[in-house]
Motif scaffolding. Structure first.
Motif, PDB file in Angstrom:
ATOM      1  N   TYR A  22      15.286 -31.399  37.016  1.00  0.00           N
ATOM      2  CA  TYR A  22      14.192 -31.154  37.964  1.00  0.00           C
ATOM      3  C   TYR A  22      14.632 -30.154  39.024  1.00  0.00           C
ATOM      4  CZ  TYR A  22      10.416 -32.107  41.263  1.00  0.00           C
ATOM      5  OH  TYR A  22       9.351 -31.978  42.113  1.00  0.00           O
ATOM      6  N   PHE A  23      15.828 -30.367  39.584  1.00  0.00           N
ATOM      7  CA  PHE A  23      16.316 -29.470  40.624  1.00  0.00           C
ATOM      8  C   PHE A  23      16.456 -28.048  40.098  1.00  0.00           C
ATOM      9  CE2 PHE A  23      19.752 -27.157  42.659  1.00  0.00           C
ATOM     10  CZ  PHE A  23      19.429 -27.258  44.010  1.00  0.00           C
ATOM     11  N   TYR A  24      17.033 -27.910  38.915  1.00  0.00           N
ATOM     12  CA  TYR A  24      17.279 -26.578  38.355  1.00  0.00           C
ATOM     13  C   TYR A  24      15.965 -25.801  38.188  1.00  0.00           C
ATOM     14  CZ  TYR A  24      19.300 -22.882  35.497  1.00  0.00           C
ATOM     15  OH  TYR A  24      19.717 -21.660  35.031  1.00  0.00           O
ATOM     16  N   ALA A  25      14.973 -26.449  37.606  1.00  0.00           N
ATOM     17  CA  ALA A  25      13.693 -25.770  37.364  1.00  0.00           C
ATOM     18  C   ALA A  25      13.016 -25.382  38.670  1.00  0.00           C
ATOM     19  CB  ALA A  25      12.781 -26.671  36.531  1.00  0.00           C
ATOM     20  N   LYS A  85      22.294 -20.797  34.931  1.00  0.00           N
ATOM     21  CA  LYS A  85      22.840 -19.971  36.003  1.00  0.00           C
ATOM     22  C   LYS A  85      23.972 -20.710  36.728  1.00  0.00           C
ATOM     23  CE  LYS A  85      19.865 -16.528  35.608  1.00  0.00           C
ATOM     24  NZ  LYS A  85      20.297 -15.161  35.221  1.00  0.00           N
ATOM     25  N   PHE A  86      25.128 -20.055  36.802  1.00  0.00           N
ATOM     26  CA  PHE A  86      26.258 -20.615  37.534  1.00  0.00           C
ATOM     27  C   PHE A  86      25.868 -20.877  38.980  1.00  0.00           C
ATOM     28  CE2 PHE A  86      29.836 -20.106  40.385  1.00  0.00           C
ATOM     29  CZ  PHE A  86      30.849 -20.838  39.793  1.00  0.00           C
ATOM     30  N   TYR A  87      25.121 -19.963  39.581  1.00  0.00           N
ATOM     31  CA  TYR A  87      24.735 -20.073  40.990  1.00  0.00           C
ATOM     32  C   TYR A  87      23.958 -21.362  41.254  1.00  0.00           C
ATOM     33  CZ  TYR A  87      22.200 -19.100  45.326  1.00  0.00           C
ATOM     34  OH  TYR A  87      21.657 -19.187  46.592  1.00  0.00           O
ATOM     35  N   ILE A  88      22.931 -21.627  40.436  1.00  0.00           N
ATOM     36  CA  ILE A  88      22.113 -22.825  40.640  1.00  0.00           C
ATOM     37  C   ILE A  88      22.917 -24.077  40.336  1.00  0.00           C
ATOM     38  CG2 ILE A  88      20.015 -24.055  39.971  1.00  0.00           C
ATOM     39  CD1 ILE A  88      18.715 -21.410  39.352  1.00  0.00           C
ATOM     40  N   ASN A  89      23.764 -24.014  39.325  1.00  0.00           N
ATOM     41  CA  ASN A  89      24.598 -25.173  38.990  1.00  0.00           C
ATOM     42  C   ASN A  89      25.520 -25.538  40.146  1.00  0.00           C
ATOM     43  OD1 ASN A  89      23.437 -25.338  36.470  1.00  0.00           O
ATOM     44  ND2 ASN A  89      25.067 -24.205  35.438  1.00  0.00           N
ATOM     45  N   PHE A  90      26.148 -24.521  40.758  1.00  0.00           N
ATOM     46  CA  PHE A  90      27.038 -24.818  41.880  1.00  0.00           C
ATOM     47  C   PHE A  90      26.238 -25.309  43.081  1.00  0.00           C
ATOM     48  CE2 PHE A  90      29.281 -23.636  45.795  1.00  0.00           C
ATOM     49  CZ  PHE A  90      30.402 -24.430  45.639  1.00  0.00           C
ATOM     50  N   LYS A 142      12.384 -21.467  40.348  1.00  0.00           N
ATOM     51  CA  LYS A 142      11.073 -20.990  40.800  1.00  0.00           C
ATOM     52  C   LYS A 142      11.141 -20.537  42.254  1.00  0.00           C
ATOM     53  CE  LYS A 142       8.311 -23.872  37.667  1.00  0.00           C
ATOM     54  NZ  LYS A 142       7.320 -24.993  37.573  1.00  0.00           N
ATOM     55  N   ASP A 143      11.880 -21.273  43.079  1.00  0.00           N
ATOM     56  CA  ASP A 143      12.033 -20.888  44.489  1.00  0.00           C
ATOM     57  C   ASP A 143      12.656 -19.499  44.600  1.00  0.00           C
ATOM     58  OD1 ASP A 143      11.070 -23.387  45.229  1.00  0.00           O
ATOM     59  OD2 ASP A 143      13.068 -24.255  45.451  1.00  0.00           O
ATOM     60  N   ILE A 144      13.639 -19.227  43.764  1.00  0.00           N
ATOM     61  CA  ILE A 144      14.329 -17.938  43.802  1.00  0.00           C
ATOM     62  C   ILE A 144      13.400 -16.807  43.387  1.00  0.00           C
ATOM     63  CG2 ILE A 144      16.164 -16.590  42.703  1.00  0.00           C
ATOM     64  CD1 ILE A 144      17.835 -19.171  42.637  1.00  0.00           C
ATOM     65  N   VAL A 145      12.630 -17.023  42.333  1.00  0.00           N
ATOM     66  CA  VAL A 145      11.674 -16.004  41.880  1.00  0.00           C
ATOM     67  C   VAL A 145      10.680 -15.685  42.988  1.00  0.00           C
ATOM     68  CG1 VAL A 145       9.771 -15.548  40.285  1.00  0.00           C
ATOM     69  CG2 VAL A 145      11.894 -16.573  39.434  1.00  0.00           C
ATOM     70  N   LYS A 146      10.185 -16.714  43.645  1.00  0.00           N
ATOM     71  CA  LYS A 146       9.229 -16.521  44.736  1.00  0.00           C
ATOM     72  C   LYS A 146       9.853 -15.752  45.890  1.00  0.00           C
ATOM     73  CE  LYS A 146       6.072 -19.053  47.772  1.00  0.00           C
ATOM     74  NZ  LYS A 146       5.577 -20.403  48.165  1.00  0.00           N
ATOM     75  N   ALA A 147      11.089 -16.081  46.231  1.00  0.00           N
ATOM     76  CA  ALA A 147      11.768 -15.419  47.350  1.00  0.00           C
ATOM     77  C   ALA A 147      12.027 -13.947  47.061  1.00  0.00           C
ATOM     78  CB  ALA A 147      13.078 -16.133  47.655  1.00  0.00           C
TER      79      ALA A 147
END
Length: 217
Positions: A112-115, A49-54, A119-124
Motif C-alpha cells: 500500500y505504501f509503495y503504490a 525503486k530503491f528510493y521508495i523501499n528505503f 503516485k505522490d512522486i508523480v504528482k509532485a
C-alpha cells in the motif's frame, strides 16, 4: 492525526529532558554508513525503486519507538507522542534546480505504501512549487535524499532553544567499498528527546530493518 500527552512527572527521561530543554537547549546529529547491498539487489530483483523501499524502511524504523514520534505544542507547552509520523520527502527539478515537497502517509503495509508513494512522486513532478505546509503537517518528519554525492558527514542546525522534536534525516548516494554498497545517512534529533543511545539506535534499527525487509518472501 492522533497523539497522547506525556505526563512529564512520570516520563522516563524527565531529567535529561529538563536539562536539554532548559539549561542547555540543543540538538544532536550523527552520520553513519549503512550497508545497502542486499536492499539494492532486492530492488533490482523485484523491479521496485530503491528510493521508495528505503523511505519505507526509514519510516517504519522511526515509527517503531515512541522516542522518535515526539512533538511539542508550544501554545500549551505540552509534549506529545503521535500515533505515527509520516515522511516529507522531496523531488528535484533539474530544469529549475529547485525542490517540491512530497507528503506521503506512512502505512505499515508495504504494498500500500509503495503504490501511494509512487503516485505522490508523480504528482509532485508536475509541480514547481515549494509548498511546505508545516502547520497542517505537525507529525511529519523531514527525509531528504542528497543524490549528487556520497558524503562523510552532515550537520543540520536549528535555532537555539527551538523545541522541534521531529527527526530530520538525510542520505546520500551509495558507493562501492570492499565489494559492498555503502550509503551515508545523517540523523538529527532534539537532545531533550534523545541522547547518544537513541541516536545510534536509529542506525542499528535501520540496518536490522533492511535485513528483515529483504528476507521477506
Amino acid at each position: 492525526m492522533n497523539y497522547k500527552i506525556i505526563n512529564m512527572d512520570k516520563y522516563y527521561r524527565r531529567g535529561v529532558f529538563r536539562h536539554f530543554s532548559e539549561d542547555c537547549k540543543c540538538s544532536i546529529s550523527m552520520t553513519s554508513h549503512l550497508d545497502v547491498t542486499v536492499l539494492k539487489k532486492y530492488s533490482q530483483d523485484t523491479k521496485t525503486k530503491f528510493y521508495i523501499n528505503f523511505l519505507y524502511i526509514l519510516a517504519k524504523t522511526l515509527n517503531s519507538r515512541e522516542d522518535y514520534r515526539m512533538g511539542y505544542f508550544w501554545q500549551t507547552q505540552q509534549v506529545v507522542i503521535y500515533d505515527k509520523i509520516n515522511p516529507t520527502h522531496y523531488i528535484f527539478h533539474k530544469d529549475t534546480e529547485t525542490c517540491t515537497p512530497v507528503y506521503s502517509q506512512y502505512q505499515n503495509d508495504y504494498v500500500y505504501f509503495y503504490a501511494a508513494c509512487a503516485k505522490d512522486i508523480v504528482k509532485a513532478k508536475q509541480s514547481q512549487k515549494y509548498a511546505l505546509d508545516i502547520e497542517n503537517h505537525p507529525n511529519w518528519f523531514d527525509a531528504s535524499y542528497i543524490s549528487w554525492l556520497s558524503y562523510d558527514s552532515m550537520h543540520v542546525e536549528l535555532p537555539d532553544g527551538y523545541l522541534y522534536f521531529m527527526p530530520i534525516v538525510n542520505w546520500g548516494r551509495y558507493h562501492e567499498e570492499n565489494n559492498r554498497l555503502i550509503m551515508p545517512v545523517s540523523v538529527r534529533l532534539n537532545h531533550a528527546a534523545a541522547d547518544g543511545y537513541l541516536l545510534a539506535k536509529v542506525f542499528l534499527l535501520l540496518q536490522e530493518e533492511i535485513l528483515k525487509f529483504t528476507q521477506q518472501k
